[in-house]
Motif scaffolding. Structure first.
Motif, PDB file in Angstrom:
ATOM      1  N   UNK A 193       0.864  -1.179   0.000  1.00 52.71           N
ATOM      2  CA  UNK A 193       0.000   0.000   0.000  1.00 52.71           C
ATOM      3  C   UNK A 193       0.896   1.224   0.000  1.00 52.71           C
ATOM      4  N   UNK A 194       0.398   2.298  -0.599  1.00 51.45           N
ATOM      5  CA  UNK A 194       1.118   3.570  -0.587  1.00 51.45           C
ATOM      6  C   UNK A 194       0.091   4.684  -0.643  1.00 51.45           C
ATOM      7  N   UNK A 195       0.525   5.914  -0.483  1.00 55.95           N
ATOM      8  CA  UNK A 195      -0.426   7.014  -0.399  1.00 55.95           C
ATOM      9  C   UNK A 195       0.138   8.282  -1.037  1.00 55.95           C
ATOM     10  N   UNK A 196      -0.739   9.222  -1.191  1.00 54.18           N
ATOM     11  CA  UNK A 196      -0.360  10.515  -1.744  1.00 54.18           C
ATOM     12  C   UNK A 196       0.577  11.241  -0.788  1.00 54.18           C
ATOM     13  N   UNK A 197       1.490  12.023  -1.357  1.00 50.22           N
ATOM     14  CA  UNK A 197       2.441  12.799  -0.562  1.00 50.22           C
ATOM     15  C   UNK A 197       2.377  14.266  -0.975  1.00 50.22           C
ATOM     16  N   UNK A 198       2.740  15.131  -0.047  1.00 50.69           N
ATOM     17  CA  UNK A 198       2.952  16.535  -0.373  1.00 50.69           C
ATOM     18  C   UNK A 198       4.397  16.676  -0.829  1.00 50.69           C
ATOM     19  N   UNK A 199       4.600  17.064  -2.070  1.00 49.28           N
ATOM     20  CA  UNK A 199       5.947  17.324  -2.568  1.00 49.28           C
ATOM     21  C   UNK A 199       6.366  18.732  -2.150  1.00 49.28           C
ATOM     22  N   UNK A 200       7.490  18.830  -1.462  1.00 43.84           N
ATOM     23  CA  UNK A 200       7.959  20.130  -0.992  1.00 43.84           C
ATOM     24  C   UNK A 200       9.297  20.441  -1.646  1.00 43.84           C
ATOM     25  N   UNK A 201       9.293  21.465  -2.499  1.00 42.91           N
ATOM     26  CA  UNK A 201      10.504  21.893  -3.196  1.00 42.91           C
ATOM     27  C   UNK A 201      11.180  22.945  -2.320  1.00 42.91           C
ATOM     28  N   UNK A 202      12.143  22.490  -1.545  1.00 48.11           N
ATOM     29  CA  UNK A 202      12.695  23.311  -0.471  1.00 48.11           C
ATOM     30  C   UNK A 202      13.313  24.614  -0.963  1.00 48.11           C
ATOM     31  N   UNK A 203      13.990  24.578  -2.092  1.00 47.86           N
ATOM     32  CA  UNK A 203      14.696  25.766  -2.581  1.00 47.86           C
ATOM     33  C   UNK A 203      13.737  26.911  -2.890  1.00 47.86           C
ATOM     34  N   UNK A 204      12.578  26.595  -3.466  1.00 46.54           N
ATOM     35  CA  UNK A 204      11.628  27.636  -3.876  1.00 46.54           C
ATOM     36  C   UNK A 204      10.475  27.817  -2.892  1.00 46.54           C
ATOM     37  N   UNK A 205      10.262  26.824  -2.030  1.00 44.23           N
ATOM     38  CA  UNK A 205       9.129  26.869  -1.120  1.00 44.23           C
ATOM     39  C   UNK A 205       7.834  26.405  -1.755  1.00 44.23           C
ATOM     40  N   UNK A 206       7.902  25.942  -3.008  1.00 40.33           N
ATOM     41  CA  UNK A 206       6.698  25.490  -3.707  1.00 40.33           C
ATOM     42  C   UNK A 206       6.273  24.103  -3.223  1.00 40.33           C
ATOM     43  N   UNK A 207       4.975  23.825  -3.364  1.00 39.68           N
ATOM     44  CA  UNK A 207       4.416  22.545  -2.929  1.00 39.68           C
ATOM     45  C   UNK A 207       3.458  22.021  -3.988  1.00 39.68           C
TER      46      UNK A 207
END
Length: 341
Positions: free
Chosen positions: A145-159
């Motif tokens: 099983x797996x699930x959705x994740x919040x992708x966090x682009x640390x350099x830009x702060x975008x998600x």
């Protein structure tokens, strides 16, 4: 006593009264593997997301410190003193490297299920493990099983959110066509793969996660939870991000070549793996104008029995509206705070 919860150390009481073997040793339902090397900036958040999970079964967290040179070992020790019933602290006497450190952690697991949480990622949904285990307990045909994740682009702060349009139930053949499983979201039915007898080539694989997904995908179905339950940190300073794209593609192709031998008895899965390999080869071709390198790519394709698709010319006029919408979403995402563990 089975469901007693007491303050921050509730896991100690759950573990003490549950799932003991004949020798009185607690057997965890879930083993979580966390590998770390110089992760002093992130590891507290990652550990917190695991030890504060709300479950009605015991959990162990195996933290594999690969001889860090920063304050990572001291941070792990502080957490272990606070959660001695959960955390297994392993410090390698010398640096093993990412892949061997993973394998050492896998070999130490005792749980019926195995999860992975990389030290720069974290879980924020408190019932993540409970939800995944309950599903797998009621669906014995399911291996992953797996699930959705919040992708966090640390350099830009975008998600952003992962797995848009992902189907709830998939098979090995689907996984062979593309790798849609984020490592820190996965839960495996551990004993269906002998983790002490993994193929030797995995030891040299820079990123063994896809190989592990495929090995477990051979043994059953794959189920996806649409609810986001963790954060996947995309750091510009990670070793994978710093690896040039051409090199990453070569490594990804090499893994698929090896896996094709492993899944050769499943024709649909082999076809899927050839599709994903063709996409990689096509991208490799697009990255270079050197004739010798392009010939090498063609030769690799022939060796794998793959016919490369024709390269299509792209039009700069198409998709303008979509690009604008994507740019707006990126800007807005910076204003949305990350969920806390």
């Amino acid at each position: 006593l089975k469901n007693i919860y007491i303050c921050k150390n509730n896991a100690f009481y759950r573990c003490f009264f549950m799932n003991k073997d004949n020798n009185g040793v607690v057997t965890p339902m879930v083993s979580v593997v966390m590998i770390a090397y110089n992760m002093e900036k992130y590891i507290s958040t990652a550990i917190k997301g695991v030890v504060t999970q709300k479950t009605d079964f015991p959990v162990e967290l195996i933290v594999m410190d690969d001889n860090s040179t920063d304050s990572t070992p001291q941070i792990i020790e502080r957490w272990q003193r606070e959660y001695p019933a959960i955390i297994v602290n392993v410090r390698n006497p010398h640096n093993l490297g990412l892949q061997r450190n993973y394998l050492e952690g896998f070999a130490r697991c005792r749980g019926k299920y195995m999860a992975i949480c990389d030290a720069d990622d974290y879980w924020f949904y408190k019932k993540k493990l409970l939800r995944q285990v309950r599903y797998m307990e009621s669906h014995p045909e399911c291996s992953i099983t797996f699930h959705r994740m919040v992708n966090y682009y640390e350099a830009s702060g975008e998600k952003s959110l992962s797995n848009g349009g992902q189907r709830a139930d998939t098979t090995l053949a689907d996984l062979c066509r593309s790798n849609y499983i984020t490592n820190s979201s996965v839960l495996y039915r551990r004993e269906q793969v002998d983790l002490k007898k993994l193929p030797d080539w995995i030891k040299s694989d820079r990123s063994p996660d896809y190989a592990m997904h495929v090995l477990y995908g051979r043994t059953g179905n794959i189920h996806y939870f649409r609810r986001p339950m963790g954060v996947y940190r995309k750091s510009a300073g990670s070793s994978w991000s710093l690896t040039k794209e051409a090199e990453r593609l070569k490594m990804s192709l090499a893994v698929r070549q090896r896996l094709m031998e492993t899944i050769k008895d499943n024709e649909e899965a082999v076809r899927g793996m050839k599709i994903s390999s063709a996409n990689i080869l096509h991208r490799m071709m697009a990255l270079t104008e050197d004739e010798e390198e392009r010939k090498l790519v063609v030769d690799m394709a022939k060796e794998m029995g793959i016919i490369l698709p024709e390269e299509k010319a792209s039009s700069g006029e198409k998709g303008g509206g979509k690009s604008l919408l994507t740019s707006i979403r990126r800007v807005v995402s910076r204003l949305i705070p990350l969920p806390e563990p």
